[in-house]
Design a protein around this motif. Structure first.
Motif, short mmCIF file in Angstrom:
data_model
loop_
_atom_site.label_atom_id
_atom_site.label_comp_id
_atom_site.label_asym_id
_atom_site.label_seq_id
_atom_site.Cartn_x
_atom_site.Cartn_y
_atom_site.Cartn_z
N SER A 93 -10.85 32.15 51.92
CA SER A 93 -12.21 32.54 51.55
C SER A 93 -12.74 33.45 52.65
CB SER A 93 -13.11 31.31 51.41
OG SER A 93 -14.41 31.69 50.98
N ALA A 106 -16.92 31.45 44.99
CA ALA A 106 -17.93 31.35 46.04
C ALA A 106 -17.26 31.30 47.41
CB ALA A 106 -18.78 30.10 45.83
N ASP A 107 -17.89 31.91 48.40
CA ASP A 107 -17.38 31.87 49.77
C ASP A 107 -17.73 30.54 50.43
OD1 ASP A 107 -16.21 34.36 49.74
OD2 ASP A 107 -18.00 35.39 50.48
N TYR A 108 -16.92 30.13 51.39
CA TYR A 108 -17.17 28.93 52.17
C TYR A 108 -16.39 29.07 53.47
CZ TYR A 108 -12.48 27.48 50.72
OH TYR A 108 -11.13 27.43 50.51
N PRO A 109 -16.69 28.29 54.50
CA PRO A 109 -15.94 28.38 55.76
C PRO A 109 -14.52 27.84 55.57
CG PRO A 109 -18.07 27.31 56.06
CD PRO A 109 -17.82 27.36 54.60
N ASP A 433 -20.51 26.79 43.75
CA ASP A 433 -20.59 25.64 44.65
C ASP A 433 -19.41 25.65 45.62
OD1 ASP A 433 -20.52 23.07 45.86
OD2 ASP A 433 -21.72 22.26 44.22
N PRO A 434 -19.64 25.90 46.91
CA PRO A 434 -18.54 25.97 47.88
C PRO A 434 -17.71 24.69 47.94
CG PRO A 434 -20.54 26.88 48.83
CD PRO A 434 -20.93 26.25 47.53
N LEU A 435 -18.30 23.54 47.65
CA LEU A 435 -17.55 22.29 47.66
C LEU A 435 -16.46 22.31 46.60
CD1 LEU A 435 -17.34 19.32 48.71
CD2 LEU A 435 -18.86 18.69 46.82
N THR A 437 -15.21 25.10 45.21
CA THR A 437 -14.28 26.17 45.57
C THR A 437 -13.25 25.66 46.57
OG1 THR A 437 -16.18 27.66 45.42
CG2 THR A 437 -14.14 28.58 46.25
N ALA A 438 -13.71 24.96 47.60
CA ALA A 438 -12.80 24.46 48.63
C ALA A 438 -11.77 23.49 48.04
CB ALA A 438 -13.59 23.78 49.75
#
Length: 465
Positions: A93, A106-109, A433-435, A437-438
């Protein structure tokens, strides 16, 4: 010293095929066999280069996060060696812009990443590590033309040199005179006895045919064929260009937009671009077909990225053929194990093949160490373990393939429709929702099983959508 004179269960292992799956399988057996012979029909180039025996090598390849973890575990320091050879780190990401069937992820760390390079660089770095093991020999320029044994047990292979050029066992000066005739003229067939034979000869394996010649029952198979075709090209990265990301992945959208494209950064300040289409939407051949397919993708981002890029090679096509899963754990003579594409061949658009090959090698090593050698008990347990580690990737690949109306084979019925509806909700959730996506990236990177999508926090986020 012949194999019969070695320690019981620790004699000779023969690996059919010296591609990535084969050399990693050979490495997995070090310390568990007295002697490991890799039979490879090509001759390895001195520097990273595309090989005729690896036609898929000219197309974009991925070692997923789970594969990198396995590779580093088996070959400590290999990630740094790949980086030193020019591989580039791409976070799943931020660095990767991913358009799923539902929209942009969606982007996320991101904690996960992959190293991007051409297949020849990956193969060469791994091969160089494997060549450091004294118990592993390479028979280059040599064909396996059949199996030794019976319907009960495989006891070795029949080989024939493809030419009488330089010693086909080069870089294996540890031969000590065994299997004389190594550089014999083409046409002379000789035998290599072995306690274990590993089929790593890829999707075009001849082992099922040779087993039939020994009187074995056919190996049970599953087949699914989405009719995928590839067209790929290398490009010079324009000086000073900043796309805002390193890689782009435009997925298909079944059933109406069955085309995809991927751009990955590779060594030499280049990009590799692979375009693909399912049956009925295959890329047409040549530069004209490549350009036409590029214009037909769902999003113009990839085409725009290439606007000022100069080609670094010709357009290359590839027809992978059907996905096939061979159930050697259900029916196989003793002494035989299949790994990589020889065991399970996937639709390449999901990027699973190399990582599953590494799973197979890891499983083979785990079992060989447990049993203390390469005897029949090792082969039986390894077949079961390899089937287990390839199951989830196969189910995931097939479930997506059957979304396309022209696909033949694969699962059907009410259950697969329910799975499709749930995954559609997951993908929709992953766009916002990044959660989610991760979690989805963990599944697609083969780090976690699909069941993590049912964690309460992830499931709640999916259902809220």
């Amino acid at each position: 010293m012949t194999s019969s004179e070695t320690t019981p269960g620790r004699g000779t292992a023969v690996v059919i095929g010296g591609g990535l799956a084969g050399v990693v399988a050979a490495w997995a057996l070090r310390g568990c066999a007295e002697r490991i012979v890799v039979v490879e029909r090509d001759r390895y180039p001195d520097e990273p280069a595309f090989r005729a025996g690896v036609p898929q090598g000219r197309h974009a390849h991925l070692v997923l996060e789970a594969g990198h973890r396995v590779l580093e575990e088996m070959m400590p320091g290999i990630k740094q060696e790949l980086t030193d050879a020019g591989a580039l780190r791409v976070a799943t990401s931020g660095d990767l812009k991913w358009l799923s069937s539902a929209g942009w992820m969606a982007d996320y760390p991101a904690r996960m990443a992959f190293l991007s390079c051409t297949r020849p660089v990956l193969d060469k770095v791994v091969l160089d590590r494997v060549r450091t093991e004294p118990s592993i020999e390479f028979l280059e320029g040599t064909d396996v033309v059949g199996l030794l044994g019976s319907a009960r047990a495989v006891t070795g292979v029949k080989v024939r040199a493809r030419d009488s050029g330089r010693d086909s066992g080069r870089d294996s000066g540890r031969d000590s005179g065994r299997d004389s005739g190594r550089s014999s003229a083409r046409g002379e067939v000789r035998d290599i006895a072995a306690e274990l034979v590993v089929d790593a000869s890829g999707r075009s394996t001849s082992v099922p045919k040779w087993l039939a010649e020994l009187g074995c029952r056919p190996v049970p198979e599953e087949r699914v064929d989405a009719g995928v075709a590839y067209s790929s090209r290398l490009f010079h990265r324009p000086p000073g260009v900043d796309l805002g990301y390193q890689a782009i992945y435009l997925q298909t959208k079944a059933p109406d937009k069955p085309r995809m494209g991927v751009l990955l950064p590779v060594e030499g300040d280049r990009w590799i671009v692979s375009l693909a289409g399912m049956r009925g939407a295959e890329p047409e051949p040549g530069e004209e077909g490549f350009t036409k397919h590029l214009a037909q993708l769902r999003d113009p981002g990839l085409r725009e990225a290439l606007r000022d890029a100069e080609p670094a090679g010709e357009v290359r096509g590839f027809l992978p053929g059907p996905g096939v899963r061979r159930h050697y754990e259900r029916s196989s003579p003793e002494g035989l194990v299949a790994v990589g594409d020889a065991a399970s061949t996937f639709n390449p658009v999901y990027g699973q093949g190399v990582t599953v090959s590494l799973f197979c090698a890891q499983a083979l090593r785990r079992i060989a160490l447990r049993h203390g050698g390469v005897g029949h008990a090792t082969a039986r347990a390894a077949r079961r373990e390899i089937a287990a580690v390839s199951k989830n990737p196969w189910v995931m690949s097939c479930a997506e393939d059957v979304r396309f109306a022209a696909t033949t084979g694969g699962p059907s019925g009410a259950l697969i429709k329910v799975q499709h509806r749930f995954l559609d909700k997951v993908l929709a959730g992953a766009t916002r929702d990044p959660l989610v996506t991760a979690a989805f990236h963990e599944v697609m990177s083969l780090v976690s099983p699909p069941t993590i999508l049912f964690r309460p926090s992830v499931l709640a986020a999916v259902l809220r959508g």
